[in-house]
Enzyme design. Structure first.
Site, PDB file in Angstrom:
ATOM      1  CB  CYS A 132       7.963   0.172  18.273  1.00  0.00           C
ATOM      2  SG  CYS A 132       9.027   0.562  16.873  1.00  0.00           S
ATOM      3  CE  LYS A 173       9.579   6.623  13.941  1.00  0.00           C
ATOM      4  NZ  LYS A 173       9.727   5.219  14.404  1.00  0.00           N
ATOM      5  CE  LYS A 185       5.478   6.442  15.054  1.00  0.00           C
ATOM      6  NZ  LYS A 185       6.070   5.506  16.038  1.00  0.00           N
TER       7      LYS A 185
END
Length: 568
Positions: free
Chosen positions: A482, A213, A215
């Site tokens: 998270c 991922k 970001k």
């Protein structure tokens, strides 16, 4: 992409799943049509993430269902991509309706300024996603090994460049969105493009996408409300006399760790230099390309950009980046960040519009007994006199309100007992991930538990005159980070049922990692550990000294200088 020269033993299992997925199709259509189970096929669980979907199950009922030989109570999380966290009133109403019609009746505001729906049954996935797209939003790339929702500061106070920064966040988001038509075929019933045609090509990502991922976040000083140093790429706006000159570019931030694995650690991003505003999209693309080419595709736990940079070294990383750029990064410009939390209540921007910051505990928009926040926000949206700005701290800002409309909003909030109230400075700076009962990775509670724990911490805060003092506290149910707990002044990471690792020493503006203070403690031990430190802080802090700075100065904990020294 041909499989002929690939040694799959040298790559993680997910790399083959991505390659075999035919540009994110997999067998999702078949899984959705299977009436035998509430789940989807194992490989499709990886593919579905790229479509913004996570398969989950109710862990509260898991044991009882096993006893009766029932499969787990499967449901799905849908994450809606909202670049910069900005939606209009009609979009808010559509999200509200979807929550009631297809999900569990609540809206979750995430730490990436996105919406999440929980409790969506497999048969409701397609109508939910179709409804989301009717609102001119989507779920593609909200999860998966691609660039995810691009964050941007939702606080416009004191800045003339707010709208420009929001626009750049949207441009970066659009540019880095996957181009595969699979999403539109599966969820929106569009006709499949012929094999081998231009529509099949991912010009940026290729058929295997990124190693992990990715970001990106934008912030406008003096606010760091997107925790820009925790992003793979952070853009710090440089404003001069009301003009956006460009951005300081930060790279290599990331929060996730794994208990017991010293090769994993949180890392704050490194400031690479300054880029002119017109090159923002280009440098984002080029950093993504370096990560695509250099990232670890064998060990997913070491696949984020932060590990790529540490393995290559920052000088080599910048060399590879400059090889792709038609220009050189300039020296970083001066800037100052003062906080990574939100401001609540009414505030006026430089252009005269009004903004109302609302605290949403745990980011959960719902009606509870007399406090009917979800209903109140729906009635405000019905008036269409404001926009809605999701913050990276799970809160909400009602924006672009005219002065004559302020009373209308206040009256609705008052009617439903949802007016901004006096809460402790610690509660107002709290974040909790969802954790149990649906997250399969969680070892302990977070969203359901943190409010009650803060109730008990507030007893000490009140005793020592600290109730109004702002202290950043964050809790997650596991080490994946998270809720960005590793930059909190007080971080609590779930280690097991009712037990947490206690971290101290992050700072109030989100530019320092915290450090492990006590391991595997329960609630009683957490309160016992914090109380004397809070008392000492109340009696011996210097003027203006934040809690995280105090615990470092008084040597309760050592400052983490090298992220590899971080302890789990």
């Amino acid at each position: 992409m041909s499989d002929q020269n690939i040694n799959w033993a040298d790559l993680s299992e997910v790399e083959k799943i991505k390659t075999d997925s035919n540009y994110l199709r997999g067998t999702l259509a078949e899984s959705l049509a299977d009436p035998i189970t509430g789940a989807i096929a194992v490989d499709d669980r990886q593919v579905s993430k790229f479509h913004g979907i996570y398969q989950q199950f109710d862990r509260d009922t898991e044991r009882e269902r096993k006893k009766t030989k029932l499969e787990p109570a499967y449901s799905f999380l849908i994450r809606v991509r909202v670049p910069g966290g900005l939606v209009n009133a009609d979009q808010w109403l559509q999200m509200d309706q979807i929550a009631d019609e297809y999900a569990n009746g609540t809206l979750k505001l995430t730490t990436r300024q996105a919406f999440q729906f929980h409790g969506v049954l497999k048969g409701n996935l397609k109508p939910s996603i179709q409804s989301i797209n009717k609102a001119l939003l989507d779920t593609i790339a909200a999860c998966g090994d691609v660039n995810r929702n691009v964050m941007a500061s939702p606080h416009p106070y004191g800045s003339n460049v707010f709208d420009q920064v929001q626009d750049y966040a949207s441009k970066v988001s659009d540019h880095l969105t996957p181009r595969t038509p699979a999403y539109y075929e599966i969820w929106l019933d569009q006709k499949k493009v012929a094999e081998g045609s231009q529509g099949e090509v991912e010009p940026l990502y290729g058929p295997v996408y990124l190693p992990r991922k990715f970001k990106i976040g934008f912030t406008i000083p003096p606010f760091n409300d997107t925790d820009v140093f925790t992003q793979d790429i952070g853009f710090i706006a440089i404003e001069n006399n009301g003009v956006l000159e460009g951005f300081n570019v930060v790279a290599g931030g990331g929060m996730g760790t794994t208990f017991g694995d010293a090769e994993t650690y949180p890392r704050l991003g490194t400031v690479l230099g300054f880029v002119k505003a017109e090159n923002t999209v280009d440098i984002a693309e080029k950093i993504v390309l370096v990560q695509k080419e250099q990232g670890n595709r064998k060990i997913r736990k070491n696949a984020r950009l932060k590990y790529t940079i540490d393995r290559l070294g920052i000088d080599k990383f910048k060399e590879l980046l400059h090889e792709k750029l038609a220009y050189k990064l300039e020296a970083a410009r001066e800037y100052a960040l003062i906080r990574n939390g939100d401001k609540f209540g009414w505030h006026q921007s430089v252009n005269g519009d009004w903004y109302l910051g609302l605290f949403i505990e745990g980011g959960r928009v719902k009606d509870v007994e007399s406090i009917k926040t979800k209903t109140a926000l729906r009635e405000i949206a019905d008036l269409n006199i404001s926009d809605f700005r999701l913050s990276g701290n799970q809160n909400l800002i009602l924006g672009k309100i005219k002065g004559e409309d302020k009373n209308k909003i206040n009256e609705i909030l008052k009617k439903y007992d949802s007016l901004p109230s006096t809460i402790s400075g610690t509660r107002s700076n709290s974040i909790a991930c969802v954790a149990l009962n649906t997250c399969s990775l969680a070892f302990a509670e977070a969203e359901r538990y943190l409010p009650g724990l803060i109730d008990k911490i507030e007893s000490s805060l009140s005793d020592f005159g600290l109730f109004k003092d702002e202290i950043v506290i964050r809790m997650t149910g596991c080490a994946n980070g998270c809720g960005r707990p590793y930059v909190a002044e007080i971080g609590l990471i779930g280690k097991g049922p009712g037990r947490y690792n206690l971290y101290l020493g992050g700072n109030f503006n989100g530019t320092r990692l915290n450090n492990l203070y006590r391991e595997n403690v329960n609630e009683e031990e957490i309160l016992q550990e914090l109380r004397p430190i809070l008392q000492d802080y109340s009696q011996n802090r210097t003027e203006g000294e934040a809690f995280g700075d105090f615990v470092i100065r008084k040597q309760y904990i050592k400052e983490i200088v090298n992220p590899k020294d971080f302890k789990h």
